[in-house]
Design a protein around this motif. Structure first.
Motif, PDB file in Angstrom:
ATOM      1  N   PRO A 101      31.840  34.130  31.306  1.00 34.78           N
ATOM      2  CA  PRO A 101      32.236  35.491  30.945  1.00 34.78           C
ATOM      3  C   PRO A 101      33.388  35.514  29.938  1.00 34.78           C
ATOM      4  N   ALA A 102      33.452  36.571  29.165  1.00 36.38           N
ATOM      5  CA  ALA A 102      34.528  36.721  28.181  1.00 36.38           C
ATOM      6  C   ALA A 102      35.872  36.678  28.894  1.00 36.38           C
ATOM      7  N   GLY A 103      36.799  35.953  28.322  1.00 39.11           N
ATOM      8  CA  GLY A 103      38.137  35.881  28.896  1.00 39.11           C
ATOM      9  C   GLY A 103      38.327  34.765  29.899  1.00 39.11           C
ATOM     10  N   PHE A 104      37.257  34.054  30.249  1.00 37.75           N
ATOM     11  CA  PHE A 104      37.389  32.954  31.212  1.00 37.75           C
ATOM     12  C   PHE A 104      38.174  31.812  30.578  1.00 37.75           C
ATOM     13  N   LYS A 105      39.248  31.398  31.257  1.00 34.21           N
ATOM     14  CA  LYS A 105      40.074  30.284  30.786  1.00 34.21           C
ATOM     15  C   LYS A 105      40.174  29.270  31.911  1.00 34.21           C
ATOM     16  N   ALA A 106      39.499  28.145  31.732  1.00 37.00           N
ATOM     17  CA  ALA A 106      39.397  27.145  32.793  1.00 37.00           C
ATOM     18  C   ALA A 106      40.758  26.717  33.332  1.00 37.00           C
ATOM     19  N   GLY A 107      41.687  26.434  32.461  1.00 34.98           N
ATOM     20  CA  GLY A 107      42.985  25.930  32.888  1.00 34.98           C
ATOM     21  C   GLY A 107      43.848  26.928  33.641  1.00 34.98           C
ATOM     22  N   GLU A 108      43.502  28.210  33.566  1.00 33.12           N
ATOM     23  CA  GLU A 108      44.321  29.242  34.197  1.00 33.12           C
ATOM     24  C   GLU A 108      43.613  29.928  35.368  1.00 33.12           C
ATOM     25  N   TYR A 109      42.336  29.666  35.522  1.00 37.77           N
ATOM     26  CA  TYR A 109      41.531  30.445  36.463  1.00 37.77           C
ATOM     27  C   TYR A 109      41.967  30.276  37.913  1.00 37.77           C
ATOM     28  N   ASP A 110      42.325  29.064  38.300  1.00 38.53           N
ATOM     29  CA  ASP A 110      42.717  28.805  39.692  1.00 38.53           C
ATOM     30  C   ASP A 110      43.872  29.688  40.155  1.00 38.53           C
ATOM     31  N   LYS A 111      44.738  30.026  39.210  1.00 40.64           N
ATOM     32  CA  LYS A 111      45.946  30.786  39.559  1.00 40.64           C
ATOM     33  C   LYS A 111      45.873  32.243  39.078  1.00 40.64           C
ATOM     34  N   SER A 112      44.670  32.716  38.793  1.00 42.12           N
ATOM     35  CA  SER A 112      44.538  34.036  38.181  1.00 42.12           C
ATOM     36  C   SER A 112      44.778  35.198  39.134  1.00 42.12           C
ATOM     37  N   THR A 113      44.657  34.982  40.439  1.00 45.02           N
ATOM     38  CA  THR A 113      44.918  36.068  41.396  1.00 45.02           C
ATOM     39  C   THR A 113      45.117  35.505  42.801  1.00 45.02           C
ATOM     40  N   THR A 114      45.820  36.266  43.620  1.00 43.84           N
ATOM     41  CA  THR A 114      45.923  35.950  45.060  1.00 43.84           C
ATOM     42  C   THR A 114      45.430  37.147  45.871  1.00 43.84           C
ATOM     43  N   ASP A 115      44.785  38.083  45.197  1.00 46.35           N
ATOM     44  CA  ASP A 115      44.261  39.268  45.864  1.00 46.35           C
ATOM     45  C   ASP A 115      42.890  38.935  46.483  1.00 46.35           C
ATOM     46  N   ARG A 116      42.752  39.173  47.783  1.00 48.99           N
ATOM     47  CA  ARG A 116      41.521  38.802  48.477  1.00 48.99           C
ATOM     48  C   ARG A 116      40.275  39.432  47.853  1.00 48.99           C
ATOM     49  N   ASP A 117      40.340  40.736  47.574  1.00 51.31           N
ATOM     50  CA  ASP A 117      39.160  41.428  47.023  1.00 51.31           C
ATOM     51  C   ASP A 117      38.751  40.844  45.680  1.00 51.31           C
ATOM     52  N   ARG A 118      39.736  40.500  44.864  1.00 50.70           N
ATOM     53  CA  ARG A 118      39.424  39.927  43.559  1.00 50.70           C
ATOM     54  C   ARG A 118      38.876  38.514  43.695  1.00 50.70           C
ATOM     55  N   ILE A 119      39.348  37.779  44.692  1.00 50.22           N
ATOM     56  CA  ILE A 119      38.837  36.430  44.947  1.00 50.22           C
ATOM     57  C   ILE A 119      37.373  36.506  45.373  1.00 50.22           C
ATOM     58  N   VAL A 120      37.070  37.413  46.297  1.00 52.64           N
ATOM     59  CA  VAL A 120      35.686  37.591  46.756  1.00 52.64           C
ATOM     60  C   VAL A 120      34.805  38.020  45.588  1.00 52.64           C
ATOM     61  N   GLU A 121      35.309  38.922  44.761  1.00 53.33           N
ATOM     62  CA  GLU A 121      34.551  39.369  43.589  1.00 53.33           C
ATOM     63  C   GLU A 121      34.297  38.202  42.640  1.00 53.33           C
TER      64      GLU A 121
END
Length: 200
Positions: A101-121
């Motif tokens: 998807p547009a905006g996907f950055k492999a090196g940053e993705y692991d730390k992109s959110t700690t929000d449960r709903d966004r993780i599930v999404e």
């Protein structure tokens, strides 16, 4: 391990080792002329779907204050492992030409959110991406060579390693959960069924 994703060099080494092992088990002068009886495409999809469901169920079962828990400072947190699972799908399948998807950055993705709903999404979106990509492959595609990853590497090797790695991280998440006294939801369900059957 903090490495964001398996590098193409590491993946090439793994694919090369896999190909050598397969060659050792299948001699060039083999007399076996039977048709293949194993559908790797269908099995890979089943395995990856099951892993995704378990990841989603476990993420939803975690207490809110455990999402950022990690066993030691130099390891990934729950959130980072979930996102690593999601992100690796883009990384691995990108090697087959699938467009993340547009905006996907492999090196940053692991730390992109700690929000449960966004993780599930993120897990569900990357599973949709994975399902569409693998379903779009023909059986012949699985044997298509990928010279950039090694002289004998093929697209099926990439899918195989994606499945293996997904199971590895699911095991990691189960260990995390158990360290926190959390029983995985699918185990809880199995225990309830067993208790119900015993009570009849």
């Amino acid at each position: 391990m903090k490495t964001p994703f398996l590098s193409s060099i590491c993946l090439a080494c793994a694919l090369g080792a896999s190909a050598v092992a397969m060659q050792a088990q299948t001699p060039a002068n083999s007399t076996d002329s039977t048709a293949p009886s194993y559908d790797m495409k269908a099995q890979a999809l089943l395995d990856l779907e099951a892993v995704n469901k378990k990841c989603v169920d476990l993420a939803q079962a975690l207490p809110a204050d455990k999402i950022t828990w990690r066993p030691s400072p130099d390891t990934r947190s729950f959130a980072e492992v979930f996102l690593h699972v999601a992100g690796e799908r883009y990384g691995f399948l990108g090697m087959l030409g699938a467009t993340p998807p547009a905006g996907f950055k492999a090196g940053e993705y692991d730390k992109s959110t700690t929000d449960r709903d966004r993780i599930v999404e993120a897990l569900n979106q990357s599973w949709d991406f994975t399902s569409k990509t693998i379903n779009g492959m023909s059986n012949a595609d699985f044997a298509k060579l990928l010279p950039k990853l090694g002289p004998q590497a093929n697209e099926g090797d990439v899918v195989y390693l994606l499945v293996a790695d997904a199971h590895e991280h699911l095991g990691q998440l189960v260990a995390y959960a158990r360290q926190n006294g959390i029983v995985p939801p699918w185990t809880v369900e199995r225990q309830k069924k067993k208790a119900a059957a015993a009570g009849k």
